[in-house]
Scaffold this motif. Structure first.
Motif, PDB file in Angstrom:
ATOM      1  N   UNK A   1       0.802  -1.214   0.000  1.00  0.00           N
ATOM      2  CA  UNK A   1       0.000   0.000   0.000  1.00  0.00           C
ATOM      3  C   UNK A   1       0.846   1.281   0.000  1.00  0.00           C
ATOM      4  N   UNK A   2       2.145   1.129  -0.013  1.00  0.00           N
ATOM      5  CA  UNK A   2       3.003   2.314   0.104  1.00  0.00           C
ATOM      6  C   UNK A   2       3.170   2.996  -1.257  1.00  0.00           C
ATOM      7  N   UNK A   3       3.274   4.335  -1.253  1.00  0.00           N
ATOM      8  CA  UNK A   3       3.439   5.071  -2.508  1.00  0.00           C
ATOM      9  C   UNK A   3       4.875   4.987  -3.007  1.00  0.00           C
ATOM     10  N   UNK A   4       5.063   5.149  -4.302  1.00  0.00           N
ATOM     11  CA  UNK A   4       6.391   5.165  -4.910  1.00  0.00           C
ATOM     12  C   UNK A   4       6.506   6.433  -5.750  1.00  0.00           C
ATOM     13  N   UNK A   5       7.389   7.350  -5.379  1.00  0.00           N
ATOM     14  CA  UNK A   5       8.282   7.360  -4.204  1.00  0.00           C
ATOM     15  C   UNK A   5       7.537   7.742  -2.927  1.00  0.00           C
ATOM     16  N   UNK A   6       8.207   7.535  -1.782  1.00  0.00           N
ATOM     17  CA  UNK A   6       7.647   7.944  -0.498  1.00  0.00           C
ATOM     18  C   UNK A   6       7.564   9.473  -0.485  1.00  0.00           C
ATOM     19  N   UNK A   7       6.405  10.063  -0.167  1.00  0.00           N
ATOM     20  CA  UNK A   7       6.273  11.527  -0.206  1.00  0.00           C
ATOM     21  C   UNK A   7       7.177  12.216   0.810  1.00  0.00           C
ATOM     22  N   UNK A   8       7.721  13.329   0.408  1.00  0.00           N
ATOM     23  CA  UNK A   8       8.498  14.186   1.311  1.00  0.00           C
ATOM     24  C   UNK A   8       8.060  15.635   1.084  1.00  0.00           C
ATOM     25  N   UNK A   9       8.293  16.511   2.079  1.00  0.00           N
ATOM     26  CA  UNK A   9       8.936  16.241   3.369  1.00  0.00           C
ATOM     27  C   UNK A   9       8.033  15.440   4.309  1.00  0.00           C
ATOM     28  N   UNK A  10       8.660  14.811   5.288  1.00  0.00           N
ATOM     29  CA  UNK A  10       7.914  14.034   6.283  1.00  0.00           C
ATOM     30  C   UNK A  10       7.352  15.014   7.314  1.00  0.00           C
TER      31      UNK A  10
ATOM     32  N   UNK B   1      14.864   9.545  -7.617  1.00  0.00           N
ATOM     33  CA  UNK B   1      16.034  10.168  -8.238  1.00  0.00           C
ATOM     34  C   UNK B   1      16.132  11.609  -7.760  1.00  0.00           C
ATOM     35  N   UNK B   2      17.057  12.361  -8.321  1.00  0.00           N
ATOM     36  CA  UNK B   2      17.296  13.723  -7.861  1.00  0.00           C
ATOM     37  C   UNK B   2      16.112  14.646  -8.127  1.00  0.00           C
ATOM     38  N   UNK B   3      15.257  14.315  -9.087  1.00  0.00           N
ATOM     39  CA  UNK B   3      14.116  15.180  -9.385  1.00  0.00           C
ATOM     40  C   UNK B   3      12.994  14.994  -8.374  1.00  0.00           C
ATOM     41  N   UNK B   4      12.837  13.780  -7.858  1.00  0.00           N
ATOM     42  CA  UNK B   4      11.784  13.513  -6.878  1.00  0.00           C
ATOM     43  C   UNK B   4      12.157  14.051  -5.503  1.00  0.00           C
ATOM     44  N   UNK B   5      13.439  14.005  -5.165  1.00  0.00           N
ATOM     45  CA  UNK B   5      13.897  14.478  -3.871  1.00  0.00           C
ATOM     46  C   UNK B   5      14.943  15.580  -4.064  1.00  0.00           C
ATOM     47  N   UNK B   6      14.525  16.768  -4.455  1.00  0.00           N
ATOM     48  CA  UNK B   6      15.487  17.851  -4.698  1.00  0.00           C
ATOM     49  C   UNK B   6      16.168  18.305  -3.418  1.00  0.00           C
ATOM     50  N   UNK B   7      17.426  18.700  -3.555  1.00  0.00           N
ATOM     51  CA  UNK B   7      18.195  19.202  -2.419  1.00  0.00           C
ATOM     52  C   UNK B   7      18.155  20.721  -2.444  1.00  0.00           C
ATOM     53  N   UNK B   8      17.612  21.331  -1.392  1.00  0.00           N
ATOM     54  CA  UNK B   8      17.449  22.788  -1.345  1.00  0.00           C
ATOM     55  C   UNK B   8      18.700  23.525  -0.887  1.00  0.00           C
ATOM     56  N   UNK B   9      19.759  22.783  -0.593  1.00  0.00           N
ATOM     57  CA  UNK B   9      20.980  23.428  -0.113  1.00  0.00           C
ATOM     58  C   UNK B   9      21.744  23.981  -1.319  1.00  0.00           C
ATOM     59  N   UNK B  10      21.659  25.277  -1.550  1.00  0.00           N
ATOM     60  CA  UNK B  10      22.272  25.894  -2.726  1.00  0.00           C
ATOM     61  C   UNK B  10      21.207  26.287  -3.728  1.00  0.00           C
ATOM     62  N   UNK B  11      21.619  26.490  -4.960  1.00  0.00           N
ATOM     63  CA  UNK B  11      20.646  26.972  -5.947  1.00  0.00           C
ATOM     64  C   UNK B  11      21.031  26.578  -7.369  1.00  0.00           C
ATOM     65  N   UNK B  12      21.892  25.568  -7.522  1.00  0.00           N
ATOM     66  CA  UNK B  12      22.392  25.247  -8.859  1.00  0.00           C
ATOM     67  C   UNK B  12      21.439  24.314  -9.613  1.00  0.00           C
ATOM     68  N   UNK B  13      21.163  23.136  -9.056  1.00  0.00           N
ATOM     69  CA  UNK B  13      20.309  22.174  -9.754  1.00  0.00           C
ATOM     70  C   UNK B  13      18.842  22.304  -9.369  1.00  0.00           C
ATOM     71  N   UNK B  14      18.560  22.902  -8.223  1.00  0.00           N
ATOM     72  CA  UNK B  14      17.177  23.165  -7.808  1.00  0.00           C
ATOM     73  C   UNK B  14      17.071  24.632  -7.418  1.00  0.00           C
TER      74      UNK B  14
END
Length: 500
Positions: A185-194, A415-428
């Protein structure tokens, strides 16, 4: 020693057999793991959780069988007087034997229960339990965790923390998670933020004390362009994590956002907190308040009433502290820097980026595609290298595959698109979620996008033509490719998110 007559029944015998068998299996597996130092997360699952459950069931069956047998005996004895309370006559050998068996068994069971409960508690709190028992579901988080700087920090220290209340909350939450895994029953990917995650002030700040971690840091980043020569481009930056002098604390700089004298609140228009159209600044000393709104993305009155007002903390920027899924251009750069991928292979950065522009249904299909595409490219464009640089090409393929396996997980759609990293501003968008020159107050104040607010560039360019300055006179950013100053107006993530 003569056993009580009531113990001579099939229910009690089966219960005793189940209990003895499971006790033997627990002891055997425990000895194997201790003496031979072997085992896995599933062995621990059996030793501390599954087998003890069957052991308890077996022990319960013993008195149940005795009670049923006793009632049958009473019914068979015609005219027997039924007493309301049991009579303990220790002159009766059966009573003495039953008491000895019960007392000895109880003491042994209590000791085993205490040891088992202690071990079960620690096992369910272990990294092995969190990361390996639900292997497919937690594989992305577990793999990324092992690549992080928090690898020696156990999962529960961040996800649960100390105290009984959060321990109980985590176990109650875990019951639903077990159900979700068992019945798919779990979603793919797991939703974030928790949203149920414990506040950073009660976890992160147990180690990272904000008022003491405020020195500025020099960061040196080495990248490679997607051209034939894989041109190296270096940039040296002084990150202004705090004030120029540490004695001034965090009165300015990046960590100013968590200054104890300041409160930053915001509303996010999406679940991932990637779009922030409303920001409120409060000076807790003076009581001064300023509200900034995104001029291109204003909230409606209905949204203002429904959206959560969140107080900014560490995790709003450091949102992937232990589970960071790197963008392909970054981990390919790291492999080139380490020498795992030879810089002398022409176009290797470009070839790798081409591989990652496509989605693959499984890891095996991705590995096959990586090998095929790299070999086909050099077979067509540089056929002479297939023999002369065969080992370099094979090493490059292996490294690209390894990078894929550590950062992209098709089964969980991670992947990196589903879980973007907010530290910085280059790829997200990261910092640019607020610092974009669009958030203005009614008094005309603007949340600036000025690069030098957060860092000073002290060196940039190719190794042969490195432009160097000093901290007092920072350099103006120079894009490694001539894009006609587009970078001044467009966000970096517009291109870099797409692997350019």
């Amino acid at each position: 020693m003569k056993l009580p007559q009531t113990l001579r029944n099939w229910i009690s015998i089966i219960g005793a057999a189940i209990a003895i068998l499971n006790l033997f299996l627990i002891a055997l597996l425990f000895i194997i793991t201790i003496i031979f130092d072997v085992g896995s997360s599933y062995v621990g699952l059996f030793i501390y959780i599954i087998l003890p459950i069957f052991l308890i069931i077996g022990l319960i069956l013993i008195p149940v069988g005795m009670l049923i047998t006793k009632r049958k005996i009473k019914k068979q004895v015609q005219g027997a007087k039924i007493k309301d309370w049991p009579v303990f006559d220790f002159n009766n050998p059966a009573t003495r034997n039953a008491t000895i068996i019960f007392s000895t068994g109880t003491v042994i069971l209590l000791i085993l229960s205490a040891v088992g409960s202690y071990e079960a508690f620690h096992y369910t709190e272990s990294v092995e339990f969190c990361g390996k028992v639900c292997h497919q579901v937690m594989e992305p988080e577990y793999v990324a965790y092992q690549e992080s700087s928090h690898e020696r920090v156990s999962c529960v220290e961040c996800h649960v923390g100390s105290g009984a209340d959060w321990y109980v909350k985590s176990k109650l939450s875990g019951l639903y998670q077990v159900y979700s895994v068992m019945f798919d029953k779990y979603p793919r990917p797991i939703p974030t933020p928790v949203h149920s995650l414990r506040p950073a002030q009660e976890t992160c700040e147990e180690c990272h004390w904000p008022e003491k971690f405020y020195d500025r840091k020099l960061r040196i980043k080495r990248s490679y362009l997607a051209d034939e020569e894989n041109t190296e481009w270096d940039i040296h930056m002084l990150l202004k994590t705090s004030s120029e002098h540490s004695a001034q604390g965090i009165s300015e700089g990046i960590h100013w956002h968590i200054n104890p004298d300041v409160k930053i609140e915001y509303m996010a228009a999406d679940e991932k907190r990637g779009v922030i159209p409303w920001v409120k600044y409060t000076n807790l000393k003076t009581g001064e308040e300023t509200i900034y709104e995104d001029s291109e993305n204003k909230l409606t009155p209905a949204q203002m009433d429904s959206l959560e007002v969140r107080v900014m903390d560490c995790l709003d920027c450091h949102n992937r502290p232990s589970h960071n899924y790197k963008v392909p251009q970054n981990f390919i750069d790291e492999y080139i820097v380490s020498g795992d991928i030879s810089k002398d292979l022409p176009d290797i950065k470009s070839v790798a980026m081409g591989v990652f522009t496509m989605d693959y249904p499984t890891k095996d299909s991705a590995f096959t595609a990586i090998k095929t595409q790299v070999n086909e490219y050099y077979e067509i464009m540089y056929p002479e290298l297939l023999e002369s640089n065969k080992s370099d090409i094979e090493n490059a393929i292996a490294s690209i595959q390894e990078g894929y396996s550590k950062n992209i997980f098709p089964y969980m759609k991670v992947n990196w698109t589903e879980y973007p990293n907010h530290l910085g501003h280059l790829e997200t968008d990261g910092c640019y979620r607020c610092h974009n020159d669009r958030h203005t107050s009614t008094r005309g104040q603007v949340i600036s996008r000025d690069c030098n607010l957060c860092h000073n560039i002290t060196a940039q360019g190719t190794p042969e033509n490195l432009e160097i300055s000093n901290v007092a006179n920072p350099l103006e950013f120079q894009h490694p490719i001539n894009i006609n100053e587009v970078w001044r107006d467009e966000l970096c993530s517009t291109c870099h998110y797409q692997l350019y």
